[in-house]
Scaffold this active site. Sequence first.
Site, PDB file in Angstrom:
ATOM      1  N   ASP A 193      -0.123   0.063  10.544  1.00  0.00           N
ATOM      2  CA  ASP A 193       0.169  -1.313  11.202  1.00  0.00           C
ATOM      3  C   ASP A 193       1.568  -1.691  10.631  1.00  0.00           C
ATOM      4  O   ASP A 193       2.067  -2.580  10.899  1.00  0.00           O
ATOM      5  CB  ASP A 193      -0.839  -2.535  11.133  1.00  0.00           C
TER       6      ASP A 193
ATOM      7  N   ASP B 138     -15.241  -7.927  10.049  1.00  0.00           N
ATOM      8  CA  ASP B 138     -16.059  -6.700   9.883  1.00  0.00           C
ATOM      9  C   ASP B 138     -17.736  -7.405   9.877  1.00  0.00           C
ATOM     10  O   ASP B 138     -18.643  -6.752  10.500  1.00  0.00           O
ATOM     11  CB  ASP B 138     -16.162  -5.901   8.616  1.00  0.00           C
TER      12      ASP B 138
ATOM     13  N   LYS C 117      -6.766  -6.101  11.181  1.00  0.00           N
ATOM     14  CA  LYS C 117      -7.446  -4.728  11.044  1.00  0.00           C
ATOM     15  C   LYS C 117      -8.397  -4.448  12.266  1.00  0.00           C
ATOM     16  O   LYS C 117      -8.484  -3.471  12.759  1.00  0.00           O
ATOM     17  CB  LYS C 117      -8.287  -4.960   9.740  1.00  0.00           C
TER      18      LYS C 117
ATOM     19  N   GLU D 236       0.920  -1.060  -0.044  1.00  0.00           N
ATOM     20  CA  GLU D 236       0.022  -0.186  -0.071  1.00  0.00           C
ATOM     21  C   GLU D 236       0.883   1.292  -0.078  1.00  0.00           C
ATOM     22  O   GLU D 236       1.325   1.970   1.102  1.00  0.00           O
ATOM     23  CB  GLU D 236      -0.875   0.047   1.228  1.00  0.00           C
TER      24      GLU D 236
ATOM     25  N   ASP E 287     -10.779   1.650   3.976  1.00  0.00           N
ATOM     26  CA  ASP E 287      -9.440   1.100   3.968  1.00  0.00           C
ATOM     27  C   ASP E 287      -8.393   2.181   3.187  1.00  0.00           C
ATOM     28  O   ASP E 287      -9.039   2.948   2.140  1.00  0.00           O
ATOM     29  CB  ASP E 287      -9.311  -0.171   2.840  1.00  0.00           C
TER      30      ASP E 287
HETATM   31  O1  LIG Z   1      -2.901  -6.074  10.290  1.00  0.00           O
HETATM   32  C1  LIG Z   1      -3.721  -5.435   9.447  1.00  0.00           C
HETATM   33  C2  LIG Z   1      -4.213  -6.078   8.340  1.00  0.00           C
HETATM   34  C3  LIG Z   1      -4.789  -5.130   7.441  1.00  0.00           C
HETATM   35  N1  LIG Z   1      -5.041  -3.827   7.604  1.00  0.00           N
HETATM   36  C4  LIG Z   1      -5.881  -2.945   7.006  1.00  0.00           C
HETATM   37  O2  LIG Z   1      -7.237  -3.465   6.573  1.00  0.00           O
HETATM   38  C5  LIG Z   1      -7.436  -3.151   5.322  1.00  0.00           C
HETATM   39  C6  LIG Z   1      -8.160  -4.285   4.779  1.00  0.00           C
HETATM   40  O3  LIG Z   1      -7.358  -5.113   4.173  1.00  0.00           O
HETATM   41  P1  LIG Z   1      -7.097  -6.156   3.124  1.00  0.00           P
HETATM   42  O4  LIG Z   1      -5.761  -6.753   3.299  1.00  0.00           O
HETATM   43  O5  LIG Z   1      -6.966  -4.914   2.134  1.00  0.00           O
HETATM   44  O6  LIG Z   1      -8.363  -6.960   2.964  1.00  0.00           O
HETATM   45  P2  LIG Z   1      -9.404  -6.978   1.738  1.00  0.00           P
HETATM   46  O7  LIG Z   1      -9.311  -8.490   1.662  1.00  0.00           O
HETATM   47  O8  LIG Z   1      -8.901  -6.148   0.563  1.00  0.00           O
HETATM   48  O9  LIG Z   1     -10.553  -6.318   2.450  1.00  0.00           O
HETATM   49  C7  LIG Z   1     -11.755  -6.586   2.269  1.00  0.00           C
HETATM   50  O10 LIG Z   1     -12.352  -7.554   3.222  1.00  0.00           O
HETATM   51  C8  LIG Z   1     -12.078  -7.250   4.574  1.00  0.00           C
HETATM   52  C9  LIG Z   1     -12.793  -8.655   5.267  1.00  0.00           C
HETATM   53  O11 LIG Z   1     -13.873  -8.745   5.161  1.00  0.00           O
HETATM   54  C10 LIG Z   1     -12.514  -5.786   5.150  1.00  0.00           C
HETATM   55  O12 LIG Z   1     -11.962  -5.662   6.445  1.00  0.00           O
HETATM   56  C11 LIG Z   1     -12.014  -4.995   4.206  1.00  0.00           C
HETATM   57  O13 LIG Z   1     -12.526  -3.552   4.612  1.00  0.00           O
HETATM   58  C12 LIG Z   1     -12.445  -5.279   2.793  1.00  0.00           C
HETATM   59  O14 LIG Z   1     -12.002  -4.110   1.947  1.00  0.00           O
HETATM   60  C13 LIG Z   1      -6.553  -2.506   4.619  1.00  0.00           C
HETATM   61  O15 LIG Z   1      -6.645  -0.922   4.449  1.00  0.00           O
HETATM   62  C14 LIG Z   1      -5.133  -2.853   5.594  1.00  0.00           C
HETATM   63  O16 LIG Z   1      -4.312  -1.756   5.392  1.00  0.00           O
HETATM   64  C15 LIG Z   1      -4.732  -3.438   8.812  1.00  0.00           C
HETATM   65  O17 LIG Z   1      -4.849  -2.144   9.286  1.00  0.00           O
HETATM   66  N2  LIG Z   1      -3.908  -4.130   9.930  1.00  0.00           N
HETATM   67 MN   LIG Z   2      -8.198  -4.366   0.380  1.00  0.00          MN
END
Ligand SMILES: O=c1ccn([C@@H]2O[C@H](COP(=O)(O)OP(=O)(O)O[C@H]3O[C@H](CO)[C@@H](O)[C@H](O)[C@H]3O)[C@@H](O)[C@H]2O)c(=O)[nH]1
Ligand SMILES: [Mn+2]
Length: 562
Positions: A145, A449, A284, A116, A308
């Site tokens: 993080d 979530d 997250k 990111e 996000d």
């Molecule tokens: O230890 C962590 C891991 C992830 N994130 C943030 O969480 C968000 C979502 O993580 P990502 O790895 O991008 O997951 P995705 O699979 O793309 O996420 C989708 O699916 C997730 C689970 O349903 C939701 O939490 C997200 O909002 C949704 O966009 C990102 O902004 C990350 O930067 C953190 O802050 N800390």
């Molecule tokens: Mn994502």
Amino acid sequence: MGSGSDGGGALPLFETKEAKFKNAYRLFLISMFIGICMIWVYRITQILFDDDVEERLVWMLLFLSELWFGFYWVITKSARWNRVYRYAFRDRLSHRYEDKLPRVDIFVCTADPTIEPPMMVINTVLSVMAYNYPTDKLSVYLSDDGGSDLTFYALLEASVFSKHWLPFCKKFNIEPRSPAAYFSTKSNSVVDVEGLSSIKKLYEEMEHRIDTAANLGRIPEEIRTKHKGFSEWVSVTSQRDHQTILQVLIDGRNPNAVDIDGVALPMLVYLSRQKSPNHPHNFKAGAMNALLRVSSKISNGKIILNVDCDMYSNNSESVRDALCFFMDEQKSHDIAFVQFPQSFYNLTKNDIYGSSLSILTEVELPGMDGCGGPLYIGTGCFHRREVLCGKKYGTEFDVEYEDSVLINKVQEGASKLEETAKIVADCTFEEGTQWGKEMGLKYGCAVEDVITGLSIHCRGWKSVYFNPTRKGFLGVAPITLGQTLVQYKRWAEGNLQMLLSRYGPLQSYGVGRIKLGHRMVYCLWCIWAPNWLATLYYSVIPSLYLLKGIPLFPRVSIIPLF
Ligand SMILES: O=c1ccn([C@@H]2O[C@H](COP(=O)(O)OP(=O)(O)O[C@H]3O[C@H](CO)[C@@H](O)[C@H](O)[C@H]3O)[C@@H](O)[C@H]2O)c(=O)[nH]1
Ligand SMILES: [Mn+2]
């Protein structure tokens, strides 16, 4: 719940409309269901009259697959039975509540500066800082993080750039307000050319400095000396093991924190919560809970928006739109959160992997909204802080929305505030508390979530799905096969895990607390993964049997109509 003086009898702040041709569609569904039942009857009669033992077994398994598909069909259609669409009236909101708007805290999460890139992260941050909303009531928090000084540096640059960017956005009323997205749109010709080229130049210079630091792999010494925050990284050994880093980059309470036009800037805070190898960090969900606590010490906004870092605000009115659902005098009392769809800016022309999620956003979420509320999908969602922190429905809200602007417009300096607020982001803070269980986002699930949203519904709340014509948020969708598989695997696994856990929509947790129809829609994603067995059987076995000359489907001739 809004504390409007002229509340009673006033025009509503939002409206709900049912889908067109609802009854015709329901009739169609019923006729399809009758068809499905007829297939079941056909299978049963075939099984009863077949003497061949092997064939009987095949037929029986086929029947089981069809029973499953029938069940799956009922579940998917439950999400279409009662679709509703929402409309918000921002002008009425401004008219009645302009000087009583609540404070809004915006949480942006990032986790890894390589996946990111800091430029993307700050574009998201700038887009939400530029909301059309009183800046003294807006606070933006970035949770990192990745614990990266590069991300911190980029945010520091963004805090300076925002002094030019925010007035520019407001002066020319531009959309979208993510600089990168705006500069790449073609429609910016209406804006004054000089103003545009000078702001673009500033942006590119900033981008250049950040890219240089990124390529260098470290922050140059002359930059390090510019902000005390960098000294925090002296003791950081790894992203998994460091103290809490909390830096208030723009102190909204400070009268000197103004843009080039002298208008106050929103609060801007960098947080990298403490990490230790001995403590689970809960991804997250852990980051969000730390943000909830830290922000409660700083701005304590009643409404929380969470995005996000790859999802910028595409519509500067979204905060006001969302507030229409929280502040209506008659209908807002049970609304816990307002979910916007996940929309994307990087879709390919043919979208061969269905990354646009259009069935979900255009059909299923409006359907879910009609029977209790959409699920919480982790980004582009506005929450009431109290509800996210565990409040049950039915208990009165403590205070009015109107909270005197930064009550703590105290004389306490930013450093003092950092010292007091950072304690709650330490990893030992949650020990022996309800955080991650009854408070905040839930831990221990890949779709933190979704279970969090379900538990809010189980506590008696409703939610609202709002999909405006001009999309509220635009993010990055997985567009290659590899990315898509990773994403789907995560969702399928996470939702199955939820189904089997005690938080599952079928378990006692959900039973009785949310309506049957609502529970059925929740199941829709939970039974995604188990669907594989019936699908595989159904696509392989009939073809194999055809090779043997045994048809497993009825011949047209045996259907009396023909
Ligand atoms: O230890 C962590 C891991 C992830 N994130 C943030 O969480 C968000 C979502 O993580 P990502 O790895 O991008 O997951 P995705 O699979 O793309 O996420 C989708 O699916 C997730 C689970 O349903 C939701 O939490 C997200 O909002 C949704 O966009 C990102 O902004 C990350 O930067 C953190 O802050 N800390
Ligand atoms: Mn994502």
